[in-house]
Design a protein around this motif. Sequence first.
Motif, PDB file in Angstrom:
ATOM      1  N   MET A   1       0.823  -1.196   0.000  1.00  0.00           N
ATOM      2  CA  MET A   1       0.000   0.000   0.000  1.00  0.00           C
ATOM      3  C   MET A   1       0.870   1.265   0.000  1.00  0.00           C
ATOM      4  N   LYS A   2       1.920   1.254   0.818  1.00  0.00           N
ATOM      5  CA  LYS A   2       2.796   2.422   0.873  1.00  0.00           C
ATOM      6  C   LYS A   2       3.529   2.608  -0.447  1.00  0.00           C
ATOM      7  N   PHE A   3       3.923   1.496  -1.069  1.00  0.00           N
ATOM      8  CA  PHE A   3       4.624   1.583  -2.344  1.00  0.00           C
ATOM      9  C   PHE A   3       3.746   2.231  -3.418  1.00  0.00           C
ATOM     10  N   THR A   4       2.449   1.981  -3.395  1.00  0.00           N
ATOM     11  CA  THR A   4       1.535   2.563  -4.374  1.00  0.00           C
ATOM     12  C   THR A   4       1.519   4.081  -4.250  1.00  0.00           C
ATOM     13  N   TRP A   5       1.491   4.583  -3.033  1.00  0.00           N
ATOM     14  CA  TRP A   5       1.504   6.030  -2.809  1.00  0.00           C
ATOM     15  C   TRP A   5       2.822   6.651  -3.260  1.00  0.00           C
ATOM     16  N   ILE A   6       3.911   5.982  -2.966  1.00  0.00           N
ATOM     17  CA  ILE A   6       5.219   6.489  -3.375  1.00  0.00           C
ATOM     18  C   ILE A   6       5.322   6.499  -4.889  1.00  0.00           C
TER      19      ILE A   6
ATOM     20  N   LEU B   1       3.169   9.403  -6.263  1.00  0.00           N
ATOM     21  CA  LEU B   1       3.810  10.699  -6.057  1.00  0.00           C
ATOM     22  C   LEU B   1       4.997  10.887  -7.000  1.00  0.00           C
ATOM     23  N   ALA B   2       5.750   9.826  -7.247  1.00  0.00           N
ATOM     24  CA  ALA B   2       6.870   9.909  -8.182  1.00  0.00           C
ATOM     25  C   ALA B   2       6.379  10.196  -9.597  1.00  0.00           C
ATOM     26  N   LEU B   3       5.288   9.574  -9.979  1.00  0.00           N
ATOM     27  CA  LEU B   3       4.724   9.795 -11.310  1.00  0.00           C
ATOM     28  C   LEU B   3       4.245  11.236 -11.468  1.00  0.00           C
TER      29      LEU B   3
END
Length: 58
Positions: free
Chosen positions: A1-6, A9-11
């Motif tokens: 879940m945290k990786f999806t947010w990161i 945000l990077a995109l």
Amino acid sequence: MKFTWIAALALIGSAMALPAKEPAKLPSGATCTKDGKLGICESGICVQDIHDSQGKCK
């Protein structure tokens, strides 16, 4: 879940970092508008009558 947010945000950050596209350079005699919607005259001079929707590059 945290990786999806990161990743999201990077995109978004990389999309915002892209340079803006420069307006097209129009040659002498081309159709132009004072607001530059069709592009910018190479000479920087767009002769447009106040009542006309378009003018010509000089």
